[in-house]
Write a protein that holds these residues in place. Structure first.
Motif, PDB file in Angstrom:
ATOM      1  N   TYR A  82      -2.443  11.847  -2.459  1.00  0.00           N
ATOM      2  CA  TYR A  82      -1.222  11.164  -1.878  1.00  0.00           C
ATOM      3  C   TYR A  82      -1.664  11.340  -0.287  1.00  0.00           C
ATOM      4  O   TYR A  82      -1.495  10.552   0.434  1.00  0.00           O
ATOM      5  N   ALA A 124      -4.344   9.218   0.728  1.00  0.00           N
ATOM      6  CA  ALA A 124      -4.046   7.903   0.703  1.00  0.00           C
ATOM      7  C   ALA A 124      -3.217   7.747   1.956  1.00  0.00           C
ATOM      8  O   ALA A 124      -3.223   6.205   2.593  1.00  0.00           O
ATOM      9  N   ARG A 125      -2.401   8.391   2.576  1.00  0.00           N
ATOM     10  CA  ARG A 125      -1.575   8.272   3.849  1.00  0.00           C
ATOM     11  C   ARG A 125      -2.483   8.000   4.929  1.00  0.00           C
ATOM     12  O   ARG A 125      -2.325   7.079   5.923  1.00  0.00           O
ATOM     13  N   THR A 134       1.146   4.226  -2.605  1.00  0.00           N
ATOM     14  CA  THR A 134       0.904   5.647  -2.276  1.00  0.00           C
ATOM     15  C   THR A 134       2.135   6.529  -2.863  1.00  0.00           C
ATOM     16  O   THR A 134       1.945   7.622  -3.157  1.00  0.00           O
ATOM     17  N   THR A 135       3.277   5.726  -2.791  1.00  0.00           N
ATOM     18  CA  THR A 135       4.698   6.487  -3.338  1.00  0.00           C
ATOM     19  C   THR A 135       4.416   6.992  -4.761  1.00  0.00           C
ATOM     20  O   THR A 135       4.778   7.852  -5.333  1.00  0.00           O
ATOM     21  N   THR A 157       0.892  -1.071   0.123  1.00  0.00           N
ATOM     22  CA  THR A 157      -0.102   0.021  -0.130  1.00  0.00           C
ATOM     23  C   THR A 157       1.066   1.195  -0.002  1.00  0.00           C
ATOM     24  O   THR A 157       0.747   2.320  -0.759  1.00  0.00           O
ATOM     25  N   LEU A 201      -6.793   5.553  -3.406  1.00  0.00           N
ATOM     26  CA  LEU A 201      -6.013   4.984  -4.532  1.00  0.00           C
ATOM     27  C   LEU A 201      -7.237   4.558  -5.619  1.00  0.00           C
ATOM     28  O   LEU A 201      -6.781   4.527  -6.678  1.00  0.00           O
ATOM     29  N   PRO A 250      -6.165   4.511   2.372  1.00  0.00           N
ATOM     30  CA  PRO A 250      -5.866   4.335   1.169  1.00  0.00           C
ATOM     31  C   PRO A 250      -6.567   3.876   0.061  1.00  0.00           C
ATOM     32  O   PRO A 250      -6.450   4.017  -1.127  1.00  0.00           O
TER      33      PRO A 250
END
Length: 192
Positions: free
Chosen positions: A125, A128-129, A46-47, A42, A136, A132
């Motif tokens: 982003y 998503a942290r 996210t990256t 995950t 996403l 997620p």
């Protein structure tokens, strides 16, 4: 002989809870490793959102440079003409005033779109942290709509298509991992 068998049975019965405790501890340890692996998947997805931000910023800077130079050159061609005069550009006849307006609009869109997309993916982003799965899924949806539409209009190189496919794969893997992780963590919580 019966005394030895009674001792063996007693030893076996006393070690049974120890074995079940060890097995339970091993199961918990295995689940922790699975959850950590899913969390890594995950995090990688996210990256990729940050990678999308950086790519958009780079292309935005390139677009700004190109649009500025190209727009300045186009405006220089019609700089001395009155707004009411007609010119032939790009196979079409334009009023000079309309042609100037189109050039300015294209300059604005050429810069605003890549930087706007970078801003959207930066927000995704950050989202998503904390959460997620919906972030996403939203990123994948927006990416597919934007890039499938652009591929239908203008074919890209195989490298660009490959990078887009890798981005989609990473998002799908991240969504899947986040959903499995959530299922495992929810199953571990005791019911009230």
């Amino acid at each position: 002989m019966s005394e030895h068998s009674d001792d063996a049975i007693a030893d076996e019965q006393s070690s049974a809870p120890q074995r079940s405790t060890l097995a339970a501890a091993e199961d918990r340890s295995q689940r922790r490793r699975e959850v950590a692996g899913l969390q890594d998947d995950t995090a990688r997805a996210t990256t990729w959102l940050l990678v999308a931000v950086l790519v958009q910023l780079v292309f935005g800077a390139i677009a700004y440079s190109w649009v500025t130079q190209h727009g300045d050159a186009q405006l220089a061609r019609v700089a001395d003409l009155p707004d009411s005069e007609r010119v032939l550009r790009s196979g079409r006849e334009w009023l000079v005033a309309d042609y100037r307006a189109v050039i300015e609009r294209d300059r604005l869109l050429g810069v605003a779109i890549p930087f706007g997309v970078a801003g959207i993916f930066l927000l995704l982003y950050l989202w998503a942290r904390k959460s997620p799965i919906p972030a996403l899924i939203t990123a994948l949806f927006l990416f597919l709509i934007g890039h499938v539409a652009s591929e239908l209009l203008v074919f890209s190189s195989i490298l660009v298509v490959t990078l887009k496919a890798l981005f989609c794969f990473a998002l799908v893997k991240g969504i899947s991992s986040a959903m499995v992780r959530r299922t495992i963590l929810n199953a571990q919580q005791p019911l009230a």
